[in-house]
Structure formats: structure tokens, C-alpha cells
Design a protein around this motif. Structure first.
Motif, PDB file in Angstrom:
ATOM      1  N   UNK A 156       0.820  -1.212   0.000  1.00 19.37           N
ATOM      2  CA  UNK A 156       0.000   0.000   0.000  1.00 19.37           C
ATOM      3  C   UNK A 156       0.852   1.260   0.000  1.00 19.37           C
ATOM      4  N   UNK A 157       1.953   1.218   0.767  1.00 18.06           N
ATOM      5  CA  UNK A 157       2.831   2.383   0.839  1.00 18.06           C
ATOM      6  C   UNK A 157       3.948   2.340  -0.193  1.00 18.06           C
ATOM      7  N   UNK A 158       4.035   1.248  -0.922  1.00 16.65           N
ATOM      8  CA  UNK A 158       4.972   1.185  -2.029  1.00 16.65           C
ATOM      9  C   UNK A 158       6.385   0.793  -1.667  1.00 16.65           C
ATOM     10  N   UNK A 159       6.593   0.139  -0.508  1.00 11.69           N
ATOM     11  CA  UNK A 159       7.935  -0.290  -0.171  1.00 11.69           C
ATOM     12  C   UNK A 159       8.073  -0.649   1.292  1.00 11.69           C
ATOM     13  N   UNK A 160       9.322  -0.731   1.718  1.00 12.01           N
ATOM     14  CA  UNK A 160       9.612  -1.072   3.108  1.00 12.01           C
ATOM     15  C   UNK A 160       9.351   0.141   3.996  1.00 12.01           C
ATOM     16  N   UNK A 161       8.787  -0.121   5.164  1.00  9.27           N
ATOM     17  CA  UNK A 161       8.502   0.936   6.140  1.00  9.27           C
ATOM     18  C   UNK A 161       8.941   0.465   7.523  1.00  9.27           C
ATOM     19  N   UNK A 162       9.279   1.421   8.349  1.00  4.20           N
ATOM     20  CA  UNK A 162       9.614   1.134   9.733  1.00  4.20           C
ATOM     21  C   UNK A 162       8.321   0.811  10.462  1.00  4.20           C
ATOM     22  N   UNK A 163       8.336  -0.254  11.250  1.00  5.33           N
ATOM     23  CA  UNK A 163       7.145  -0.584  12.022  1.00  5.33           C
ATOM     24  C   UNK A 163       7.084   0.331  13.221  1.00  5.33           C
ATOM     25  N   UNK A 164       5.896   0.589  13.670  1.00  7.23           N
ATOM     26  CA  UNK A 164       5.741   1.446  14.836  1.00  7.23           C
ATOM     27  C   UNK A 164       5.192   0.619  15.980  1.00  7.23           C
ATOM     28  N   UNK A 165       5.446   1.078  17.188  1.00  3.35           N
ATOM     29  CA  UNK A 165       4.977   0.381  18.378  1.00  3.35           C
ATOM     30  C   UNK A 165       3.632   0.916  18.845  1.00  3.35           C
ATOM     31  N   UNK A 166       2.888   1.526  17.927  1.00  3.52           N
ATOM     32  CA  UNK A 166       1.607   2.129  18.298  1.00  3.52           C
ATOM     33  C   UNK A 166       0.581   1.082  18.614  1.00  3.52           C
TER      34      UNK A 166
END
Length: 129
Positions: A119-129
Motif C-alpha cells: 500500500x505504501x509502495x515499499x519497506x517501512x519502519x514498524x511502529x509500536x503504536x
């Protein structure tokens, strides 16, 4: 480096870690020794390839200029592959960086620090939310 210049280094890791490293080494068509040696060097090396005229600088915690690390990488590729023309040498260095990137991305995903998001088009940092 002459073959007799090599020495053994022994370490212990959890069985599961060894199985992961073994599978990743197989995926990269490397021996386990070559895989561990490469990953240790990758952890010690900058991932940027210095451009011509780059003064290099130093790695954190090291007195060796980054240029020397890059020179070491070139020597490792030539020792492993033999004579290479310019294009083949560039390709071999890029392949090494891609292999290191692949292994690190896998480790970061295994540690749930990054994920791939279509969906965001690539690798993303995961969040602890």
C-alpha cells in the motif's frame, strides 16, 4: 591472502540462529563460513560506495579510513572471482551490497523493525503504536 594466513574463529549461537544463517547462506550460494565472515564485515562496513574524490572519513570507533574498507571489499571480490574487467567488478560489488541488503532487510523483518507495505509502495519502519 595465502591459504596458510587463515585462522579459525569459533563461536556459539542458538541452534535456531544457526539454522537461519545456514538457510540464508544457501540462498546466497555461500558457505556458512563465507556467510558469517561477510555478515561480520557488513556490520563493520559502511554500506555506501565512496565516489571518486570522496575523502572517505572514518567509521565510528575506528581509526581506519572508510576508503580502506572499500579497498578491502574490492580485494575480497578480486580474490574470490579472479580477474574482472571494470563492468564485472562493478557488478560484483553491487551484487555484494545487494546480498548484504537482502540479509539485513530479512533480519529487520524477523525482528519486526521493518515490514514491506504494498500500500505504501515499499519497506517501512514498524511502529509500536
Amino acid at each position: 591472502m595465502a591459504e596458510d594466513d587463515r585462522v579459525a574463529v569459533k563461536t556459539y549461537v542458538p541452534r535456531q540462529q544457526k539454522e537461519i544463517w545456514s538457510a540464508q547462506a544457501d540462498d546466497l550460494e555461500m558457505s556458512q563460513s563465507e556467510f558469517v565472515r561477510t555478515m561480520v564485515q557488513a556490520g563493520r562496513s559502511e554500506f555506501e560506495i565512496p565516489s571518486a574524490g570522496d575523502s572517505g572519513g572514518t567509521e565510528p570507533g575506528s581509526d581506519a579510513p572508510a576508503d580502506e574498507d572499500f579497498a578491502d571489499r574490492i580485494l575480497e571480490v578480486l580474490q574470490r572471482s579472479g580477474a574482472l574487467d571494470w563492468d564485472d567488478l562493478v557488478e560484483a560489488l553491487v551484487d555484494d551490497v545487494e546480498a548484504e541488503l537482502d540479509a539485513e532487510i530479512q533480519r529487520l523483518q524477523d525482528d519486526n523493525l521493518v515490514r514491506y507495505s504494498g500500500r505504501e509502495g515499499g519497506y517501512v519502519v514498524t511502529s509500536d503504536e
